[in-house]
Design an enzyme around this catalytic site. Structure first.
Site, PDB file in Angstrom:
ATOM      1  CB  THR A  84      -0.884   0.043   1.266  1.00  0.00           C
ATOM      2  OG1 THR A  84      -0.039  -0.160   2.400  1.00  0.00           O
ATOM      3  CG2 THR A  84      -1.951  -1.030   1.242  1.00  0.00           C
ATOM      4  CG  ASP A  99      10.722  -1.709   4.075  1.00  0.00           C
ATOM      5  OD1 ASP A  99       9.588  -2.016   4.472  1.00  0.00           O
ATOM      6  OD2 ASP A  99      11.221  -2.138   3.026  1.00  0.00           O
TER       7      ASP A  99
HETATM    8  C1  GLA Z   1       8.857  -4.080   0.679  1.00  0.00           C
HETATM    9  C2  GLA Z   1       9.104  -2.617   0.345  1.00  0.00           C
HETATM   10  C3  GLA Z   1       8.118  -1.716   1.054  1.00  0.00           C
HETATM   11  C4  GLA Z   1       6.674  -2.193   0.850  1.00  0.00           C
HETATM   12  C5  GLA Z   1       6.560  -3.686   1.110  1.00  0.00           C
HETATM   13  C6  GLA Z   1       5.211  -4.231   0.770  1.00  0.00           C
HETATM   14  O1  GLA Z   1       9.133  -4.312   2.024  1.00  0.00           O
HETATM   15  O2  GLA Z   1      10.405  -2.249   0.716  1.00  0.00           O
HETATM   16  O3  GLA Z   1       8.289  -0.392   0.610  1.00  0.00           O
HETATM   17  O4  GLA Z   1       6.226  -1.858  -0.432  1.00  0.00           O
HETATM   18  O5  GLA Z   1       7.530  -4.420   0.376  1.00  0.00           O
HETATM   19  O6  GLA Z   1       4.251  -3.720   1.631  1.00  0.00           O
END
Ligand code: GLA
Length: 382
Positions: free
Chosen positions: A32, A173
């Site tokens: 999202t 993250d």
């Molecule tokens: C990875 C990406 C995040 C996010 C997730 C899915 O962890 O680094 O930015 O898009 O996938 O929610």
């Protein structure tokens, strides 16, 4: 050996300080972030440590407890596609800091990454954020003492990952690693960057959060993640909205899309944003059965509509549910990596055992199961 010790061995003196940043699991709100949506990560107790001292020149010299050798690069040589492997996540940070108007010197740096690698637990964001925290203090930018300063570091680390490491990730993250607080989940609104701390006290409710690292392949730099992202952007363009966050009437939006695959991607994103709101309400009301049910609904949507799960993740979720978990889901980008399960604390060991047994029956590698609690974001340790 820890980061301080590795620094002494490599550079023959003590580092000026030690910083660290955590990995994360996302409770809910998957795929999202790059759609302007909501996510709800917690920071893990597992962290990446960076022992560092500034240099008088523009050289970056980096060693890692987990890798052999010393990587040396001039900050003037860093650019998109010019640094390979894990060092790109390090070198990208000073590169992005300078582009954000923060002039930086070179650094001697020793890294100790305690966030399991390739487990979908954001070891790469932990690495970027630990280096960014070190720079912020060593250069007296003082960006760690306020949420707005930390948000600036989020943008820097995200740019390092997108432009220098070449992974088109969405920012959740780095936000988790820099903005999370202990005993709280971070409600992150990726449309306007607004954040809210949501108290999470699972222990008081007799519950625990189990992480199941499937140890199956997980690589965000490959094409699947970017392909999902591109489909969402095309759908938004067809619907005439900036991001899928703006979709207010889902059935009407779906009726305007003629590709079945695209319709399912949109349905996942829009319903998943709704599930984040629902989990926050349920958490605040202490309705953990409902939290678990929403976790499982999220997994089904990621598996069937977004198609980013894999047999190992599905097995982990099914085995955990079969053992008595309130709910379970894959977490992070998918295609391997980790799942989480919300379980009554007294059946946590039995749940982990049930997952291991199910993996053995399927002929999968033994998964790595461990309990986590919502921990603190990046900071200075010494
Ligand atoms: C990875 C990406 C995040 C996010 C997730 C899915 O962890 O680094 O930015 O898009 O996938 O929610």
């Amino acid at each position: 050996m820890d980061a301080r010790e590795a620094f002494r061995v490599a550079f023959g003196r003590a580092p000026e300080g030690l910083w660290s940043a955590p990995g994360r699991v996302n409770l809910i709100g998957e795929h999202t972030d790059y759609n302007g949506g909501l996510a709800l990560p917690i920071a893990l107790p597992q962290r990446t440590y960076a022992a560092a001292s500034p240099r008088a020149d523009r050289r970056l010299r980096v060693v890692s407890v987990q890798a052999d050798g010393l990587v040396e690069v001039s900050l003037d040589e860093v650019g998109p596609g010019r640094v390979e492997g894990w060092a790109a996540y390090v070198a990208g940070v000073p590169w992005a800091l300078e582009r954000a108007g923060f002039p930086v010197p070179g650094l001697d740096l020793a890294i100790d990454g305690r966030v399991p690698l390739g487990a979908g637990l954001s070891s790469s964001a932990a690495l970027e954020c630990a280096v960014a925290a070190a720079y912020s203090d060593l250069c007296v930018f003082d960006l760690l003492s306020t949420d707005s300063g930390r948000a600036q570091l989020v943008s820097v680390c995200r740019r390092a990952e997108n432009d220098i490491a070449g992974a088109p990730t969405g920012g959740m993250d780095q936000s988790a690693s820099l903005l999370c607080r202990a005993d709280h989940a971070l409600l992150l609104d990726c449309r306007d960057g607004h954040t809210e701390q949501v108290p999470v006290d699972l222990a008081a409710a007799g519950l625990a959060l189990l992480v199941i690292d499937t140890r199956a392949h997980h690589e965000l730099v490959d094409g699947q993640y970017g392909a999902r992202r591109a489909t969402c952007e095309r759908a938004a363009a067809i619907l005439g909205v900036e991001t899928l966050r703006e979709v207010a009437d889902l059935p009407a939006a779906l009726a305007r899309l003629d590709e079945d695959g695209m319709r399912r991607r949109v349905r996942h994103v829009v319903t998943e944003i709704g599930r984040v709101n629902d989990v926050v309400v349920a958490l605040r009301a202490g309705e953990y059965g409902r939290v678990g049910a929403i976790f499982t609904a999220s997994h089904t949507s990621l598996r069937d509509d977004y198609e980013v799960s894999c047999p190992e993740l599905d097995t982990a979720v099914e085995a955990a549910a079969g053992a008595g978990a309130l709910g379970a889901r894959m977490t992070g980008g998918g295609f391997g990596g980790s799942a989480i399960a919300l379980v009554p604390a007294d059946i946590l060991p039995a749940t982990a055992e049930a997952v291991r047994t199910a993996f053995a029956q399927q002929g999968f590698r033994e998964p790595n199961c461990f309990e986590v609690a919502a921990s603190a974001g990046a900071g200075r340790d010494e």
